[in-house]
Structures are given as structure tokens and as C-alpha cells.
Design a protein around this motif. Structure first.
Motif, short mmCIF file in Angstrom:
data_model
loop_
_atom_site.label_atom_id
_atom_site.label_comp_id
_atom_site.label_asym_id
_atom_site.label_seq_id
_atom_site.Cartn_x
_atom_site.Cartn_y
_atom_site.Cartn_z
N ASP A 96 0.83 -1.22 0.00
CA ASP A 96 0.00 0.00 0.00
C ASP A 96 0.86 1.26 0.00
OD1 ASP A 96 -2.39 -1.29 -0.18
OD2 ASP A 96 -3.17 -0.63 1.76
N ALA A 97 1.97 1.24 0.76
CA ALA A 97 2.82 2.43 0.83
C ALA A 97 3.46 2.69 -0.54
CB ALA A 97 3.90 2.26 1.90
N GLU A 98 3.98 1.63 -1.15
CA GLU A 98 4.67 1.82 -2.44
C GLU A 98 3.71 2.27 -3.54
OE1 GLU A 98 8.65 -0.76 -2.64
OE2 GLU A 98 6.87 -1.91 -3.06
N GLU A 99 2.51 1.69 -3.54
CA GLU A 99 1.58 2.00 -4.63
C GLU A 99 0.86 3.33 -4.43
OE1 GLU A 99 -0.93 -1.43 -5.30
OE2 GLU A 99 0.80 -2.74 -5.55
N SER A 100 0.55 3.67 -3.17
CA SER A 100 -0.22 4.90 -2.94
C SER A 100 0.68 6.08 -2.59
CB SER A 100 -1.22 4.71 -1.80
OG SER A 100 -0.55 4.70 -0.55
N GLY A 101 1.89 5.80 -2.10
CA GLY A 101 2.79 6.87 -1.68
C GLY A 101 2.62 7.26 -0.23
N LYS A 102 1.67 6.63 0.47
CA LYS A 102 1.46 7.04 1.87
C LYS A 102 2.63 6.59 2.74
CE LYS A 102 -2.37 4.78 2.62
NZ LYS A 102 -3.56 4.83 3.41
#
Ligand code: NAD
Length: 503
Positions: A96-102
Motif C-alpha cells: 500500500d505504501a509503495e503503490e499509494s505513496g502514503k
């Protein structure tokens, strides 16, 4: 402070009938919004892929054993999945962090909250029951039963890829439904990983299917199809309207979790240290890409100047950075189009007379050169009739509007077309409760913000949508109520002469 290592590029195909399909010829390449690196590819699904997934889910519902398993069995599968999610928590958070940038720390929080949703949905699944009516007369007994409502189409946005799916999927599965999931084309990885974990936990093939691709290709068929009984949508109000129209021909149940423009209302009698922290968290959490983001600060005249001074100073301490940096607190915008949209909103606000107290620009230093970063932005003097006050910006942008008294605060809080959430900061309980009751929004927080628990339903009023997720109300959305009425003994005839009796 540490930085998590970037993972290799993940290549995903659809997940249909318990099988991971190889990636299709046409793929969607997902690049990190922080540095432009390719992080994943997803199959660019076609209408036919969505129709196949729907027919598989339909068969799994009509003829499969998932809806027919006992409540205990379904609950246990959800608990097993929660345990598997915990084992794979870091992997899911990275995706999720890598794909969304969060920021990764927020992604870890999303995974933890998702696990709790599975656990709570398991509890609801295990306790599902109906009512027996036994006082309808000696010859009458009736049952009001809750049955699984069928095949559920789930359309998910990119801002909380796993968490927003976890607000739907375990509740639907717990109720005995089957599902076709359409994640955002930006952030599809965690949905496919979750489907695999569900399979490992014991969900039968075909009960959970994931098709990836753009909304017009694989989302629209979920809205149109008569084989889909419920469409549960989370996304923008604009797309929501399109989905309502597309679903008209199939007369299905809809649940619409749409946009928002929440107010943070700060009264002069608030604990101003808490309010300061809450207002900052409310708007800058998840870089403002949050439907319940407290994007409008309404602050009482008497404290406004001093409060704003502290707010601007505190905003300068927020650590902007890449998603895999443990120290990062505010990540990039999801893509270049959204970056331009956010910057455009700020420019319009300037033209409409707002004063930029801090931020307001793309960050272009060496740390951010390749990314879509916008610094924490505070706009003062934002008028009620301006676009910045009315429209969802969905970025790290706080508008500031001052109010005189309680009536003025309530009026301003309700003065947009949205009604998703709002926060009230005061130590006066009478005032807090009065404002909470008058706010036309699905969620109201008092002396807290962007808070919640699996037990507490969430959803919108006005143009923020309808239907509820989480809590008992969220579970009930995935059930149909059926009445079974039973007469015993000799039938009491209304027209006895029809069957040879006396009038
Ligand atoms: P979006 O509306 O652009 O897309 C949401 C999903 O709908 C995506 O999966 C997209 O592919 C799909 N879609 C697009 N067009 C479609 C069509 N014609 N038919 C079927 N599906 C289609 O939203 P987004 O940009 O991904 O997310 C941000 C928006 O979501 C914001 O407005 C935000 O407020 C809202 N949101 C609401 C909640 C809530 O709980 N109310 C939660 C998170 C986000």
C-alpha cells in the motif's frame, strides 16, 4: 530512523475462481508517486474479465457452499484470515505504501485496523440470528430471518486500498455473500494479496474475485449487471453519480461512500493544545487524501489570530518524505494529474482572495525532485462562497474561516453539499452536543478527529452518499430480511362459500 528497502516490481493478473491469472498482455504500470520507480503492474482488465468474474461469483453464491456454511464456520475463516494478515502485515503495508505513496507508518496502521475489522466481522458473523414472533395468535408463528443478499460488487478508491476494502469484504463474507472486487487502477496489489490470504484461510474458490483495470472497463459492468445484487462503492461523488445512473437498469441495492469536506470547528473554550493537534492531524493525515479530512477549519473570532500563529508554526514541523522512510509523515499526491488539481485549487483560492499562510506550492528540492509533493498548506480568509470552501481538494490544504458564535459555526459547518464528517473542539458539553446534533453528517467527532472503531458505522449524508459501513449497520447492508409466516391447524377461511362452506 530507518528506511524500509524497496521491494521488486510485483506483477499481478486478475484473481478469479480461486486462481491467480497471469498478467494480461495489456497492463497498467504503477509508478511510485514519490520517485517515479515502477512498483507494480496490473492486468488492464476488459469488460469480459469483469463479466467472467461476476458469473463465477454468481455460481459460487447460487450453487456453492459459502452461503450455506454455518455462521461459526464463516466466522472462523475470517479469524484465520485476520491471523494470516497479521503474519503478512509488513508485506501488505509495503504494497500500500509503495503503490499509494502514503508513509509506511500509516500503511502499517491501515493493516492493523483492517485486521480488527476482520475480527469484528467474524464476531458479527458468528452471532447472526433472526427473530421469532410467537404472539401472533395460537395458530400463527413467524420468523424474520436474515439471509445473505447475494453477489456484491465492490469498487474501491486508492487512498486506503486495504482498509476501505476491509470495511466491506469481511462483512459481506460474514453475512454469506460472494464478491467481485474492483480496486483502484493505481493501488490494486493489496486486494489481490488479500484474496489469496482469504483462499488460504478457507474461503472457497469463486467466493472472492478481484478484477483490475480502469473503472469504465471493469467497474461499470459491476454497476450494470443484473447478476450483481449489491454494489458497494467508495469513491468520488462524481463517479458515484455515474454509477447510480449505470445501475438503474438492474435495480440493485447501492451503498455509496462518496466525497467529503469536513469541518473542524474550534470554539474559544476548547483545550487549544488538543485542538491544535487535532486540526493538524485532521487535515494532514494521509497528506489530506482522506474522505473525512478536516479540510475546513472554522475557528472562533476571539482566538483565531493566536491559534493560526501556532498552527502555521506547528505545520512547519511536519516531515514530508518518501513512503518507505520511517520518519516520513506526509507523502506525495497519488499522481501528476492529482498534483495539478491540488495546485490548481490553491491558485483559484489565491485569486478568490485567500491568503497563503504557509505552503501552497509543489516541493521541488533534491529530496522530492521526482515526486508529486505538496507542502502542508494553510489558506486564511477563505470565503464561504468560494471554491476552496465548497469543493473537495483532497490534498494537504487547510482553509480557514472565522465564526462569531454557535449559530454561525453550525451554519458554516453545514454550508457545503457534503455531509460525511465533522469535528468539534470545546470543553462545554452542552455546546458540543448541540452542534453534534445539528451537523448534517454521518459522523461527528467531539474532541477527537479521524477516529473510529469496527463497531462504529460510517457513511454519508447529502452528496456524501448513503448506506453505512462497519458496525452492525454495516453488516446488515449485506443481508436480506425475509419473513416466513406459518399458520397451523384448520385454515380460517375469509370466503368459506368458495370451497363449499356456508357464507
Ligand atoms: P474515483 O471516483 O475516481 O474512483 C473510485 C473507484 O471507482 C476506482 O476504483 C475507479 O477505477 C472506479 N471508477 C471510475 N469510474 C468508474 C465508472 N464509470 N464505473 C465504475 N467504476 C468507476 O475516486 P478516487 O479518486 O479513487 O478516490 C478519491 C475519492 O474517493 C474522493 O472523492 C474521496 O472523498 C472518496 N472517498 C470516499 C470515502 C468514503 O468513505 N466516503 C473513502 C475514501 C475515499
Amino acid at each position: 530512523m530507518s528506511t524500509v528497502e524497496a521491494t521488486d516490481v510485483r506483477n499481478y493478473g486478475h484473481y478469479i475462481g480461486g486462481q491467480s491469472a497471469p498478467p494480461s498482455q495489456q497492463t497498467i504500470e504503477r509508478v511510485s508517486p514519490a520517485d517515479g520507480r515502477v512498483v507494480a503492474t496490473f492486468s488492464a482488465g476488459r469488460r469480459s474479465d469483469a463479466l467472467e468474474a461476476i458469473s463465477v461469483a454468481r455460481r459460487a453464491f447460487d450453487a456453492g457452499d459459502w452461503p450455506r456454511r454455518t455462521a461459526m464456520e464463516r466466522g472462523r475463516v475470517l479469524l484465520r484470515c485476520a491471523a494470516l494478515m497479521a503474519e503478512n502485515a509488513e508485506h501488505l503495508a509495503r504494497i500500500d505504501a509503495e503503490e499509494s505513496g502514503k508513509p509506511i507508518t500509516l500503511a502499517r496502521g491501515d493493516v492493523g485496523a483492517s485486521i480488527e475489522l476482520f475480527e469484528y466481522a467474524a464476531a458479527l458473523a458468528m452471532t447472526i440470528h433472526g427473530e421469532a414472533h410467537t404472539a401472533l395468535g395460537d395458530d400463527c408463528t413467524a420468523l424474520v430471518v436474515r439471509e445473505p443478499a447475494g453477489v456484491v460488487g465492490m469498487i474501491i478508491p486508492w487512498n486506503f486500498p486495504l482498509l476501505l476494502l476491509a470495511q466491506k469484504l469481511p462483512f459481506a463474507l460474514g453475512a454469506g455473500c460472494t464478491a467481485v472486487v474492483k480496486p483502484s487502477e493505481f493501488t490494486s496489489g493489496s486486494a489481490i494479496e488479500l484474496a489469496r490470504l482469504l483462499s488460504e484461510a478457507g474461503v472457497p474458490d469463486g467466493a472472492v474475485n478481484v478484477v483490475t483495470g480502469v473503472g469504465s472497463a471493469v467497474g461499470a459492468p459491476l454497476a450494470e449487471s443484473r447478476e450483481v445484487d449489491i454494489l458497494s462503492f467508495t469513491g468520488s461523488t462524481e463517479t458515484g453519480r455515474r454509477i447510480v445512473e449505470a445501475s438503474a437498469g438492474s435495480v440493485k441495492r447501492l451503498s455509496m461512500e462518496l466525497g467529503g469536506k469536513a469541518a473542524s470547528v474550534v470554539f474559544e473554550d476548547a483545550d487549544l493544545d488538543d485542538a491544535l493537534d487535532g486540526v493538524l492531524f485532521g487535515v494532514f493525515f494521509n497528506q489530506g487524501e482522506c474522505c473525512v479530512s478536516g479540510a475546513r477549519l472554522l475557528v472562533q473570532d476571539s482566538i483565531a489570530d493566536a491559534f493560526l500563529e501556532r498552527l502555521v508554526e506547528a505545520a512547519s514541523r511536519i516531515a514530508v518524505g518518501g513512503p518507505l522512510d520511517d520518519a516520513s509523515e506526509l507523502g506525495p499526491m497519488i499522481d501528476s494529474g492529482h498534483l495539478e488539481k491540488v495546485l490548481g485549487h490553491i491558485e483559484t483560492a489565491r485569486r478568490d482572495g485567500a491568503e497563503v499562510l504557509t505552503g501552497g506550492e509543489r516541493l521541488t528540492g533534491s529530496d522530492w525532485a521526482e515526486g508529486h509533493f505538496v507542502g502542508p498548506t494553510i489558506l486564511d480568509g477563505v470565503r464561504e462562497d468560494s471554491a476552496a470552501f465548497q469543493e473537495e481538494i483532497f490534498g494537504p490544504v487547510l482553509t480557514v474561516t472565522r465564526f462569531r458564535d454557535v449559530d454561525d459555526a453550525i451554519r458554516l459547518a453545514n454550508a457545503t453539499e457534503y455531509g460525511l464528517a465533522g469535528s468539534i473542539w470545546t470543553k462545554n458539553i452542552d455546546k458540543a452536543l448541540r452542534v453534534a446534533k445539528e451537523m448534517r453528517s454521518g459522523r461527528v467527532w467531539v474532541n477527537t478527529t479521524i477516529d473510529g472503531a469496527p463497531q462504529l458505522p460510517a457513511g454519508g449524508m447529502k452528496q456524501s452518499g448513503f448506506g453505512r459501513e462497519m458496525g452492525q449497520a454495516g453488516f446488515d447492508e449485506f443481508t436480506d430480511v425475509k419473513t416466513i409466516q406459518i399458520r397451523t391447524g384448520a385454515r380460517k377461511r375469509v370466503f368459506p362459500q368458495w370451497t363449499g362452506g356456508q357464507r
